[in-house]
Design a protein around this motif. Structure first.
Motif, PDB file in Angstrom:
ATOM      1  N   ASP A 131      23.970 -56.308 -55.413  1.00 36.40           N
ATOM      2  CA  ASP A 131      23.534 -57.642 -54.993  1.00 36.40           C
ATOM      3  C   ASP A 131      23.871 -57.881 -53.522  1.00 36.40           C
ATOM      4  O   ASP A 131      23.084 -58.481 -52.785  1.00 36.40           O
ATOM      5  CB  ASP A 131      24.211 -58.717 -55.850  1.00 36.40           C
ATOM      6  N   ALA A 132      25.037 -57.408 -53.099  1.00 38.97           N
ATOM      7  CA  ALA A 132      25.428 -57.538 -51.685  1.00 38.97           C
ATOM      8  C   ALA A 132      24.478 -56.745 -50.799  1.00 38.97           C
ATOM      9  O   ALA A 132      24.052 -57.216 -49.740  1.00 38.97           O
ATOM     10  CB  ALA A 132      26.863 -57.054 -51.500  1.00 38.97           C
ATOM     11  N   LEU A 133      24.148 -55.535 -51.214  1.00 39.06           N
ATOM     12  CA  LEU A 133      23.215 -54.712 -50.458  1.00 39.06           C
ATOM     13  C   LEU A 133      21.864 -55.408 -50.313  1.00 39.06           C
ATOM     14  O   LEU A 133      21.233 -55.378 -49.252  1.00 39.06           O
ATOM     15  CB  LEU A 133      23.046 -53.362 -51.154  1.00 39.06           C
ATOM     16  N   ALA A 134      21.433 -56.062 -51.378  1.00 42.24           N
ATOM     17  CA  ALA A 134      20.116 -56.698 -51.373  1.00 42.24           C
ATOM     18  C   ALA A 134      20.035 -57.867 -50.394  1.00 42.24           C
ATOM     19  O   ALA A 134      18.966 -58.137 -49.845  1.00 42.24           O
ATOM     20  CB  ALA A 134      19.760 -57.167 -52.779  1.00 42.24           C
ATOM     21  N   VAL A 135      21.164 -58.553 -50.149  1.00 41.27           N
ATOM     22  CA  VAL A 135      21.117 -59.725 -49.257  1.00 41.27           C
ATOM     23  C   VAL A 135      21.429 -59.367 -47.809  1.00 41.27           C
ATOM     24  O   VAL A 135      21.240 -60.196 -46.915  1.00 41.27           O
ATOM     25  CB  VAL A 135      22.083 -60.841 -49.727  1.00 41.27           C
ATOM     26  N   ALA A 136      21.897 -58.162 -47.557  1.00 43.62           N
ATOM     27  CA  ALA A 136      22.260 -57.775 -46.190  1.00 43.62           C
ATOM     28  C   ALA A 136      21.007 -57.531 -45.360  1.00 43.62           C
ATOM     29  O   ALA A 136      20.083 -56.861 -45.807  1.00 43.62           O
ATOM     30  CB  ALA A 136      23.124 -56.523 -46.210  1.00 43.62           C
ATOM     31  N   PRO A 137      20.955 -58.056 -44.139  1.00 44.55           N
ATOM     32  CA  PRO A 137      19.823 -57.748 -43.263  1.00 44.55           C
ATOM     33  C   PRO A 137      19.750 -56.248 -42.993  1.00 44.55           C
ATOM     34  O   PRO A 137      20.769 -55.567 -42.908  1.00 44.55           O
ATOM     35  CB  PRO A 137      20.151 -58.514 -41.973  1.00 44.55           C
ATOM     36  N   ARG A 138      18.543 -55.747 -42.845  1.00 39.22           N
ATOM     37  CA  ARG A 138      18.363 -54.304 -42.655  1.00 39.22           C
ATOM     38  C   ARG A 138      19.085 -53.796 -41.413  1.00 39.22           C
ATOM     39  O   ARG A 138      19.509 -52.644 -41.363  1.00 39.22           O
ATOM     40  CB  ARG A 138      16.868 -53.978 -42.576  1.00 39.22           C
ATOM     41  N   ASP A 139      19.238 -54.648 -40.409  1.00 41.95           N
ATOM     42  CA  ASP A 139      19.866 -54.186 -39.163  1.00 41.95           C
ATOM     43  C   ASP A 139      21.391 -54.245 -39.203  1.00 41.95           C
ATOM     44  O   ASP A 139      22.050 -54.046 -38.179  1.00 41.95           O
ATOM     45  CB  ASP A 139      19.342 -54.969 -37.956  1.00 41.95           C
ATOM     46  N   ARG A 140      21.967 -54.490 -40.393  1.00 39.34           N
ATOM     47  CA  ARG A 140      23.434 -54.530 -40.516  1.00 39.34           C
ATOM     48  C   ARG A 140      23.944 -53.563 -41.570  1.00 39.34           C
ATOM     49  O   ARG A 140      25.118 -53.629 -41.964  1.00 39.34           O
ATOM     50  CB  ARG A 140      23.882 -55.953 -40.866  1.00 39.34           C
ATOM     51  N   ILE A 141      23.113 -52.632 -42.015  1.00 40.90           N
ATOM     52  CA  ILE A 141      23.455 -51.726 -43.111  1.00 40.90           C
ATOM     53  C   ILE A 141      23.755 -50.327 -42.573  1.00 40.90           C
ATOM     54  O   ILE A 141      23.010 -49.781 -41.765  1.00 40.90           O
ATOM     55  CB  ILE A 141      22.299 -51.647 -44.118  1.00 40.90           C
ATOM     56  N   LEU A 142      24.859 -49.759 -43.056  1.00 45.49           N
ATOM     57  CA  LEU A 142      25.236 -48.371 -42.765  1.00 45.49           C
ATOM     58  C   LEU A 142      25.433 -47.626 -44.085  1.00 45.49           C
ATOM     59  O   LEU A 142      25.540 -48.237 -45.153  1.00 45.49           O
ATOM     60  CB  LEU A 142      26.528 -48.320 -41.960  1.00 45.49           C
ATOM     61  N   VAL A 143      25.510 -46.299 -43.989  1.00 46.16           N
ATOM     62  CA  VAL A 143      25.780 -45.480 -45.173  1.00 46.16           C
ATOM     63  C   VAL A 143      26.933 -44.535 -44.867  1.00 46.16           C
ATOM     64  O   VAL A 143      27.112 -44.099 -43.725  1.00 46.16           O
ATOM     65  CB  VAL A 143      24.525 -44.698 -45.615  1.00 46.16           C
ATOM     66  N   GLU A 144      27.706 -44.218 -45.892  1.00 41.38           N
ATOM     67  CA  GLU A 144      28.854 -43.316 -45.739  1.00 41.38           C
ATOM     68  C   GLU A 144      29.119 -42.592 -47.038  1.00 41.38           C
ATOM     69  O   GLU A 144      28.568 -42.927 -48.091  1.00 41.38           O
ATOM     70  CB  GLU A 144      30.102 -44.112 -45.341  1.00 41.38           C
ATOM     71  N   THR A 145      30.020 -41.614 -46.959  1.00 38.92           N
ATOM     72  CA  THR A 145      30.491 -40.945 -48.172  1.00 38.92           C
ATOM     73  C   THR A 145      31.914 -41.331 -48.546  1.00 38.92           C
ATOM     74  O   THR A 145      32.258 -41.400 -49.714  1.00 38.92           O
ATOM     75  CB  THR A 145      30.441 -39.414 -48.020  1.00 38.92           C
ATOM     76  N   ASP A 146      32.793 -41.500 -47.556  1.00 38.03           N
ATOM     77  CA  ASP A 146      34.239 -41.510 -47.771  1.00 38.03           C
ATOM     78  C   ASP A 146      34.671 -40.205 -48.436  1.00 38.03           C
ATOM     79  O   ASP A 146      35.648 -40.159 -49.169  1.00 38.03           O
ATOM     80  CB  ASP A 146      34.702 -42.717 -48.595  1.00 38.03           C
ATOM     81  N   ALA A 147      33.898 -39.150 -48.188  1.00 40.41           N
ATOM     82  CA  ALA A 147      34.191 -37.846 -48.782  1.00 40.41           C
ATOM     83  C   ALA A 147      35.610 -37.403 -48.423  1.00 40.41           C
ATOM     84  O   ALA A 147      36.086 -37.673 -47.319  1.00 40.41           O
ATOM     85  CB  ALA A 147      33.181 -36.813 -48.268  1.00 40.41           C
ATOM     86  N   PRO A 148      36.271 -36.774 -49.410  1.00 40.51           N
ATOM     87  CA  PRO A 148      35.759 -36.200 -50.650  1.00 40.51           C
ATOM     88  C   PRO A 148      35.757 -37.146 -51.849  1.00 40.51           C
ATOM     89  O   PRO A 148      35.655 -36.693 -53.000  1.00 40.51           O
ATOM     90  CB  PRO A 148      36.736 -35.049 -50.897  1.00 40.51           C
TER      91      PRO A 148
END
Length: 280
Positions: A212-229
């Protein structure tokens, strides 16, 4: 045992690469999980093969911070973030000496971020939280002075993190690493200028508030990560994570938002450059 739950087996490389390159903006290439660890060269090669062409390597303690700078210096695809992790900060008998070394490392030209810093009320008990908050404030000040991106770790401490941010003011660029709140908390962070970084947790079955948080975030404020491992996306939850699994998270993110995958990849890539002070 199914391979997706085997703690000693890396998942297969996704067959389909992303249509546009993206950045894994939070990774720990130096941390073993259950005795497994890819070499830096193998981790970068697997990631590049599926369109994850750049990585932000995060050092969470003094040895890790030193290693992050060394690795970023040796590999053009990697830049570093350095800090004393919220759970590490209270463990130092001489915090000021430890922080002084972080400050020196943070000035390196291959370091783009001060982090991960922040608050963790899950692993650190009451007696260590005052030091955590003090460390958090010192790292915020350091990010401002050096014009570096602030990367925030927030576990079970949403309101307390915002209280610190409000009390001292955020730097120009700051990222909520592995965003873990709901839509209301997302709006509160966004209102203060944050970038929200989503990890494999967004794919978990019980993570609807995160979606739900992802859905309301503007596209220009979204990042992606792994926090791998850690935080390996579905369907491989429980196995070691690595940057080459970002496509699984990105495809779910596009589905949740109703975005075209290529458009979202373009946005995430541009957002990462904006959030971390330019391309590398």
């Amino acid at each position: 045992m199914s391979p997706r739950h085997d703690p000693h087996t890396y998942p297969p490389v996704p067959e389909e690469a992303l249509p546009v390159p993206v950045v894994d903006n939070h990774c720990h290439l130096d941390i073993q999980r259950d005795g497994t660890l890819l070499s830096v060269e193998e981790a970068l090669a697997r990631a590049a093969a599926v369109g994850v062409t750049r990585i932000v390597q995060i050092g969470c303690d003094l040895p890790g911070a030193r290693w992050a700078v060394e690795t970023a210096t040796a590999h053009d695809a990697v830049v570093a973030g350095v800090a004393l992790h919220p759970n590490d900060a209270p463990l130092h008998d001489d915090f000021e000496a430890a922080f002084a070394e972080i400050e020196g490392l943070a000035a390196h030209d291959r370091v783009r971020a001060v982090g991960e810093t922040g608050l963790d009320f899950f692993r650190t008990a009451e007696d260590g939280r005052e030091t955590q908050a003090y460390s958090f404030r010192r790292h915020i000040d350091l990010a401002k002075r050096l014009d570096k991106t602030l990367v925030i770790h927030d576990r079970d401490a949403h309101e307390a993190v915002l209280e610190v941010i409000d009390s001292v003011g955020p730097p120009e660029r700051w990222v909520m690493h592995c965003f873990s709140g709901d839509a209301d908390f997302a709006r509160a962070c966004l209102d203060r200028g944050a970038y929200l970084s989503f990890a494999g947790t967004v794919t978990f079955k019980n993570a609807q508030p995160l979606r739900d948080a992802l859905a309301v975030a503007p596209r220009d404020r979204i990042l992606v990560e792994t926090d791998a491992p850690y935080l390996t996306p579905t369907p491989y939850r429980g196995a070691p994570n690595a940057s080459y699994l970002v496509p699984l998270t990105m495809r779910l993110m596009a589905e949740v938002r109703g975005d075209d995958l290529e458009v979202l990849c373009h946005a995430v890539n541009a957002n990462t450059d904006a959030a971390f002070g330019g391309s590398w």
